[in-house]
Design a protein around this motif. Sequence first.
Motif, PDB file in Angstrom:
ATOM      1  N   GLY A 245       0.669  -1.550  -0.208  1.00 52.82           N
ATOM      2  CA  GLY A 245      -0.084  -0.059  -0.029  1.00 52.82           C
ATOM      3  C   GLY A 245       0.653   1.351   0.276  1.00 52.82           C
ATOM      4  O   GLY A 245       0.540   2.521   0.106  1.00 52.82           O
ATOM      5  N   ALA A 246       2.569   1.287  -0.459  1.00 55.13           N
ATOM      6  CA  ALA A 246       2.906   2.162   0.171  1.00 55.13           C
ATOM      7  C   ALA A 246       3.183   2.712  -1.699  1.00 55.13           C
ATOM      8  O   ALA A 246       2.710   2.379  -2.288  1.00 55.13           O
ATOM      9  N   ASP A 247       3.382   4.369  -1.473  1.00 52.01           N
ATOM     10  CA  ASP A 247       3.725   4.785  -2.522  1.00 52.01           C
ATOM     11  C   ASP A 247       5.234   4.297  -2.839  1.00 52.01           C
ATOM     12  O   ASP A 247       5.857   4.813  -2.459  1.00 52.01           O
ATOM     13  N   VAL A 248       5.232   4.636  -4.533  1.00 49.42           N
ATOM     14  CA  VAL A 248       6.382   4.040  -5.613  1.00 49.42           C
ATOM     15  C   VAL A 248       6.459   6.042  -5.797  1.00 49.42           C
ATOM     16  O   VAL A 248       5.951   5.430  -6.672  1.00 49.42           O
ATOM     17  N   LYS A 249       7.998   6.358  -6.415  1.00 46.58           N
ATOM     18  CA  LYS A 249       8.291   6.047  -7.812  1.00 46.58           C
ATOM     19  C   LYS A 249      10.551   5.773  -7.961  1.00 46.58           C
ATOM     20  O   LYS A 249      10.822   5.236  -7.542  1.00 46.58           O
ATOM     21  N   VAL A 250       9.986   5.054  -9.171  1.00 43.98           N
ATOM     22  CA  VAL A 250      11.446   5.172 -10.125  1.00 43.98           C
ATOM     23  C   VAL A 250      12.032   5.852 -11.028  1.00 43.98           C
ATOM     24  O   VAL A 250      10.805   6.811 -11.900  1.00 43.98           O
ATOM     25  N   PHE A 251      13.238   6.286 -11.335  1.00 41.90           N
ATOM     26  CA  PHE A 251      13.818   6.449 -11.577  1.00 41.90           C
ATOM     27  C   PHE A 251      15.368   6.290 -11.772  1.00 41.90           C
ATOM     28  O   PHE A 251      16.089   5.203 -10.944  1.00 41.90           O
ATOM     29  N   VAL A 252      15.534   6.630 -13.539  1.00 44.69           N
ATOM     30  CA  VAL A 252      16.810   5.572 -13.365  1.00 44.69           C
ATOM     31  C   VAL A 252      17.519   7.401 -14.651  1.00 44.69           C
ATOM     32  O   VAL A 252      17.325   7.216 -15.967  1.00 44.69           O
ATOM     33  N   ASP A 253      18.266   7.884 -14.030  1.00 45.04           N
ATOM     34  CA  ASP A 253      19.238   8.648 -14.703  1.00 45.04           C
ATOM     35  C   ASP A 253      18.311   9.945 -15.501  1.00 45.04           C
ATOM     36  O   ASP A 253      19.413  10.225 -16.476  1.00 45.04           O
ATOM     37  N   THR A 254      16.969   9.894 -15.852  1.00 50.78           N
ATOM     38  CA  THR A 254      16.146  10.858 -16.443  1.00 50.78           C
ATOM     39  C   THR A 254      15.748  11.359 -15.327  1.00 50.78           C
ATOM     40  O   THR A 254      14.966  13.043 -16.224  1.00 50.78           O
ATOM     41  N   ALA A 255      16.397  11.336 -14.489  1.00 47.57           N
ATOM     42  CA  ALA A 255      15.498  12.770 -13.319  1.00 47.57           C
ATOM     43  C   ALA A 255      16.489  13.388 -12.864  1.00 47.57           C
ATOM     44  O   ALA A 255      17.379  13.059 -11.946  1.00 47.57           O
ATOM     45  N   PRO A 256      16.013  14.859 -11.939  1.00 49.89           N
ATOM     46  CA  PRO A 256      16.843  14.908 -10.753  1.00 49.89           C
ATOM     47  C   PRO A 256      17.597  14.307  -9.790  1.00 49.89           C
ATOM     48  O   PRO A 256      16.958  14.804  -8.785  1.00 49.89           O
ATOM     49  N   VAL A 257      18.402  13.454  -9.542  1.00 48.99           N
ATOM     50  CA  VAL A 257      18.713  12.243  -8.739  1.00 48.99           C
ATOM     51  C   VAL A 257      19.746  12.177  -8.906  1.00 48.99           C
ATOM     52  O   VAL A 257      20.719  12.102  -9.869  1.00 48.99           O
ATOM     53  N   MET A 258      20.957  12.812  -8.049  1.00 50.30           N
ATOM     54  CA  MET A 258      21.893  12.089  -7.711  1.00 50.30           C
ATOM     55  C   MET A 258      22.483  11.138  -6.978  1.00 50.30           C
ATOM     56  O   MET A 258      22.370  10.467  -5.857  1.00 50.30           O
ATOM     57  N   GLU A 259      22.191   9.771  -7.756  1.00 53.24           N
ATOM     58  CA  GLU A 259      22.609   8.479  -8.172  1.00 53.24           C
ATOM     59  C   GLU A 259      23.664   7.783  -7.180  1.00 53.24           C
ATOM     60  O   GLU A 259      23.883   7.422  -6.646  1.00 53.24           O
ATOM     61  N   LYS A 260      24.547   8.791  -7.812  1.00 47.47           N
ATOM     62  CA  LYS A 260      25.879   8.053  -7.146  1.00 47.47           C
ATOM     63  C   LYS A 260      26.374   8.298  -5.544  1.00 47.47           C
ATOM     64  O   LYS A 260      26.536   7.516  -4.631  1.00 47.47           O
ATOM     65  N   PRO A 261      26.379   9.126  -5.144  1.00 46.64           N
ATOM     66  CA  PRO A 261      25.741   9.773  -3.429  1.00 46.64           C
ATOM     67  C   PRO A 261      25.032   9.360  -2.590  1.00 46.64           C
ATOM     68  O   PRO A 261      25.196   9.037  -1.870  1.00 46.64           O
ATOM     69  N   LEU A 262      23.737   8.856  -3.341  1.00 43.58           N
ATOM     70  CA  LEU A 262      22.972   8.618  -2.888  1.00 43.58           C
ATOM     71  C   LEU A 262      23.754   7.037  -2.885  1.00 43.58           C
ATOM     72  O   LEU A 262      23.103   6.517  -1.648  1.00 43.58           O
ATOM     73  N   ALA A 263      23.825   6.251  -3.218  1.00 47.61           N
ATOM     74  CA  ALA A 263      24.620   5.667  -3.234  1.00 47.61           C
ATOM     75  C   ALA A 263      25.362   5.030  -2.831  1.00 47.61           C
ATOM     76  O   ALA A 263      25.461   3.631  -1.921  1.00 47.61           O
ATOM     77  N   ALA A 264      26.580   5.719  -2.394  1.00 45.52           N
ATOM     78  CA  ALA A 264      27.176   5.978  -1.593  1.00 45.52           C
ATOM     79  C   ALA A 264      26.626   5.166   0.099  1.00 45.52           C
ATOM     80  O   ALA A 264      27.603   4.845   0.960  1.00 45.52           O
ATOM     81  N   ALA A 265      26.155   6.361   0.234  1.00 37.05           N
ATOM     82  CA  ALA A 265      25.453   6.379   1.427  1.00 37.05           C
ATOM     83  C   ALA A 265      24.515   5.344   1.890  1.00 37.05           C
ATOM     84  O   ALA A 265      24.652   4.416   2.485  1.00 37.05           O
ATOM     85  N   ALA A 266      23.857   5.000   0.660  1.00 37.05           N
ATOM     86  CA  ALA A 266      23.194   3.624   0.618  1.00 37.05           C
ATOM     87  C   ALA A 266      23.967   2.506   1.172  1.00 37.05           C
ATOM     88  O   ALA A 266      23.921   0.766   1.635  1.00 37.05           O
TER      89      ALA A 266
END
Length: 386
Positions: A137-158
């Motif tokens: 029942g949770a809301d979700v959104k997915v992103f793959v390099d086409t939205a303003p998401v800093m995936e590399k810093p987030l991946a390091a943090a994760a």
Amino acid sequence: MSPLPPSEASDTTRDRLTSLMKSEATAAGFDICRITHPDSIPDAPAHLQAFLEAGRHGTMTWMYETRERRADPRLLWPDVRSIVLFGMNYGPDNDPRALQEHPEKAAISVYARNRDYHDVIKGKLKEIATRFAARTGADVKVFVDTAPVMEKPLAAAAGIGWQGKHTNLLSREFGSWLFLGSLFTTADLVFDEPEVDHCGSCRACLDACPTDAFPAPYQIDARRCISYFTIEHKGPIDKALRPHLGNRIYGCDDCLAACPWNKFAQAARELKLRARPDLEAPDIAFLLTLDDKAFRSFFSGSPVKRIGRDRFIRNVLIAAGNSGQSAFAPACLALLDDASPLVRGAAVWALRCLLPASEWDDLRQSRGEDEDGMVRDEWTIEEHST
């Protein structure tokens, strides 16, 4: 922006939802899945602002226009509670730099030698998101390099890896070769610990760059990066940098391939990410013949197609000029009459590199002036481009 109020979800519930998310990731074929919180990259805004103020984004104006949302996940989606990072290995089965020893061949970056990873990764993320939302029942959104998401810093943090001195993500298990995707959710999940930097005193990636695109460790200037010029840049490529491109016609893997952590890397398991045989080392002679229809057909489903035929042929002409092989001259000569000024200008440069001085002078004299004595546009573009 103030954070969301604390969740009342129990530890048992968080554990159950986290286990569900990670099992879905494994079932979908991802090699690694880790989770972090929306406030896990507090230094990102300052680093991004310094990068932009120095002009190191080049002509990628979208980075400036989306800078606030890019630096703060909560500005992109205020309701997000957990950010799930997914990694999929796309490792090659050999060192891509070996292709530099074959100037008659064209080097396409490893990531672009088969299906567009945006489509592959996003399709899998949508499947995970649909199942997770239906079960929780949770809301979700997915992103793959086409939205303003800093995936590399987030991946390091994760904890997926760390950002190396070349600014790309590195993994002790997969080396340089991970595609990233992210899933934002309102569900409360268990956060993973961040990864630490394992670069030490090594500077192999910095020393490997053909164009000195790294002003300092952990900093990159796109205006000197081969990947930027061959993919993002729309105009003529800086003449001073062209000889350093070698036969790289779409992207560059040198800093990635140089990393010693690649000794632990594996070849990609996902078939859609393994190199197509005809894209591993295509002939420059063949690529020079592609018109728009043939270009779109040959690169159907490939990320290469997004730069368009004219930019692509510009890159191939530079590779031809760098090859030292006079056999490419007839094909370059034919492109002097191409409909695209960008292509015509690159053809001039290639011919200047390939032809003996006497033949070059004869060609320039025969084509350099029209009936009114004005320099033809392709020569003008070439002479005034930087």
